[in-house]
Structure formats: C-alpha cells, structure tokens
Design an enzyme around this catalytic site. Structure first.
Site, PDB file in Angstrom:
ATOM      1  N   LYS A   1       0.833  -1.307   0.007  1.00 16.89           N
ATOM      2  CA  LYS A   1       0.009   0.116   0.064  1.00 16.89           C
ATOM      3  C   LYS A   1       0.890   1.195  -0.240  1.00 16.89           C
ATOM      4  CE  LYS A   1      -3.949  -2.231   2.365  1.00 16.89           C
ATOM      5  NZ  LYS A   1      -4.539  -2.719   3.411  1.00 16.89           N
TER       6      LYS A   1
ATOM      7  N   GLN B   1      -4.969  -1.516   9.659  1.00 17.09           N
ATOM      8  CA  GLN B   1      -4.910  -2.692   9.120  1.00 17.09           C
ATOM      9  C   GLN B   1      -5.532  -3.675  10.002  1.00 17.09           C
ATOM     10  OE1 GLN B   1      -3.495  -3.334   5.982  1.00 17.09           O
ATOM     11  NE2 GLN B   1      -4.302  -5.495   6.249  1.00 17.09           N
TER      12      GLN B   1
ATOM     13  N   ASP C   1     -11.474   2.785   3.940  1.00 19.33           N
ATOM     14  CA  ASP C   1     -11.915   1.631   3.849  1.00 19.33           C
ATOM     15  C   ASP C   1     -13.345   1.286   3.714  1.00 19.33           C
ATOM     16  OD1 ASP C   1     -10.048  -0.672   3.433  1.00 19.33           O
ATOM     17  OD2 ASP C   1      -9.652  -0.841   5.936  1.00 19.33           O
TER      18      ASP C   1
END
Ligand code: NDP
Length: 300
Positions: free
Chosen positions: A54, A98, A121
């Site tokens: 990422k 995460q 997200d």
C-alpha cells in the site's frame, strides 16, 4: 464458449494511472497532495506485506504515504489517541487501520473512531449506513473494484440478475448494496443457503466471496454469465516443487471459463483492484475535504 478474461492487473494499472493524473493536477492547480495514513498494530507477516504494498503504490501515484507501525501490545487508549491525531491532521485525507487487530483491541470501536470522511476502507458505521441508503459514502475497496470491472464490461448493470455468495461486512454485504444501487436484482447467498447451485445458475453476474477453494464449478454457471472471483485461497502446488504453494479462487477457473462470458482470474483479477481503489478513495476523500470536483469513474 470460452470466457473473456477480465484482466484485473491491467484494469488496476489504468485506475492508478487516472489517480496519478488527478493527483498531479491537484498539486499543480491547488498545491494539494492527498495523504494516506496506514496504521499497523503488531507483526502479522501477511499484514506487513499488505502495508508495504500500500505504501509503495501510494507513493507511486504521487500521494503522501504515512505509516504508523505500533507494537502488538499497544493499548486501546494509545491507538485511539493516534487515530484522534490523524483525524485532526489536515495533511491526512485517508486513514486505514490494517485488520485484523490483536485480540485485546476492539475492532468496531477503533474503526468507528476514524473520522467517516477519512475512512477510506468504508467500514465506519456511518459509511455503511450511507451506502445502504444510497447516500454519498466511502465505499469498501474490494467491492468497489468489482463494481468498476463490471461496469466496464457491461456498461449498464440495470435489470441484471446478480448473486453474491458470501455476506461479510467487508465484501458480500457492501457488494450487494452496490449492485442494488446499479439496479441489479440481487440475491445474497451464505453458508445456510439452500440449493446454491440452482440460485447461481440463474445469475447473469456471480460474485464469489467465500474463501473456499474452487467451490463453484462450471456447471453452476449460466452460459454467458460474468464471474467475479473474490476468493483468495492458498493451496499446495507440488508441481512447482516441494513445499511450494499457489493461489486459487472460490471458482473452478477452467470449468467456469468454459461456460461464462467473462471471468476474473486468481491471481490477477480482483486482488490488484483492491489497493487501486484504496488510492482512488484517498483521492476522493481529498477532493471532498477541499470542496473540489471528485474524479470521474473512480467512485460508486
Ligand atoms: P468471510 O469469512 O468473512 O465470509 C465468508 C462468507 O462465505 C460468509 O458469509 C459465509 O457464510 C460464506 N460461506 C461460507 N461457506 C459457504 C458455503 N459453503 N456456501 C455459501 N457461502 C458460504 O470472508 P471475506 O468476505 O472476508 O472474504 C471472502 C474471500 O475473499 C476470502 O477468500 C478472502 O481472502 C477474499 N478476499 C479477497 C480480497 C481481495 O482483495 N481480492 C479482499 C477481501 C477478501 P456465513 O455468513 O453463513 O458464515
């Protein structure tokens, strides 16, 4: 019939290209650089790889990549304090924590502490609610990537019969909402669904998001249907050498490709689109934060 392969790797490169172009324009015309903060708690090896990828791709499209690597013993209070400071930082437009988090941390509490407009997200309860009610939201990256590929392949999805296998909060449910938003007739299947083969056989679009090796065989697929395989399953690959493994999807690729009109491979299908959509979401968040027009074709 042999299906057209939907090349997620090429599609993701195209999305990253569009993001990079828009990021350059933001910098040149407005002096703005989108920033994505990724928070990793602990040392889970798979998570470390994801976070590294990422960060690399964020920098490649010209955005600022901010990484916070915290010890597995980080307290909830310390993690929430970090999220508060990222929420308040005007240089940070997207925040991603995460998952999974170590067991002593409350994932729902942590995700819902992220400012909804920075929740790239799309897991914050407000974004989930907005998506479900057709309001502007941040959309979870994997389903957004699937939607982009479906729109590119079909043009309009209106009236198509879609089956989503899997009802998780990160893939199945938001995928179903997105398809509904594009006027598909949507069925959500799960582990208690009766007669799954019959349900899948009538679908124009099949999204498999289960996590079970090659569970969908070709004879479940309606001729000409589009198959989007989200599943990532690692299996032994003795043909590659002792102890070697390879990735396969939730669909049996060879037999599904005989019947389907189009299919995403694993690897190289949905997977690469997920990070590309994370970058797209960060760009969208930056544009919204600065009341600038959103990039076209990169949102739901
Ligand atoms: P979850 O384990 O959270 O959900 C799996 C879903 O599959 C559940 O809803 C479960 O039903 C359903 N299911 C399990 N067994 C069956 C069955 N026999 N028949 C029908 N449905 C069944 O997984 P995720 O949604 O997080 O991920 C799904 C897959 O997608 C995984 O392989 C994951 O690795 C992959 N993935 C890939 C991404 C990418 O970037 N390409 C991103 C995210 C995930 P129930 O609710 O009843 O238990």
């Amino acid at each position: 019939m042999t299906a057209q392969i939907i090349d997620g790797k090429a599609f993701a490169a195209e999305v990253r290209g569009k993001v990079a172009t828009h990021v350059a324009r933001l910098r040149d015309e407005h002096g703005l650089t989108p920033g994505l903060a990724v928070v990793l708690v602990g040392e889970d090896p798979a998570s470390q790889v994801y976070v590294r990828n990422k960060g690399k791709q964020t920098a490649e499209v010209g955005m600022n990549s901010i990484e916070h690597k915290l010890s597995a013993k980080t307290s909830q209070a310390d993690l929430l304090a970090l999220i508060d400071s990222l929420n308040a930082d005007p240089g940070v437009h997207g925040i991603l924590v995460q998952l999974p988090l170590p067991g002593h941390l409350d994932e729902d509490l942590v995700i819902n502490a992220i400012a909804p407009e920075k929740d790239v997200d799309g897991f914050h309860i407000l974004n989930v609610g907005r998506l479900g009610t057709g309001q502007k939201s941040m959309v979870p990256c994997t389903p957004l990537g699937c939607l982009m590929m479906l729109r590119a392949h079909h043009g309009s999805l209106s009236g198509l019969d879609a089956v989503v296998i899997g009802r998780s909060n990160i893939v199945g449910k938001p995928m179903a909402q997105l398809l509904l938003g594009d006027s598909c007739t949507v069925t959500i299947a799960h582990s208690r669904t009766k007669d799954l083969p019959q349900i899948v056989r009538r679908a124009d679009i099949v999204i498999a998001a289960v996590g079970r090796t090659e569970m969908v065989p070709g004879d479940w697929i309606k001729p000409g249907a589009t198959v989007i395989d989200v599943g990532i399953n690692r299996i032994d690959a003795p043909e590659k050498g002792e102890g070697k493994t390879r990735l396969v999807g939730d669909c049996h690729f060879d037999s599904c490709a005989e019947t389907a009109g189009a299919i995403t491979p694993v690897p190289g299908g949905v997977g690469p689109m997920t990070i590309a959509c994370l970058l797209a979401n960060t760009l969208t968040a930056c544009c919204r934060a600065n009341s600038l027009p959103e990039p076209e074709g990169l949102t739901a």
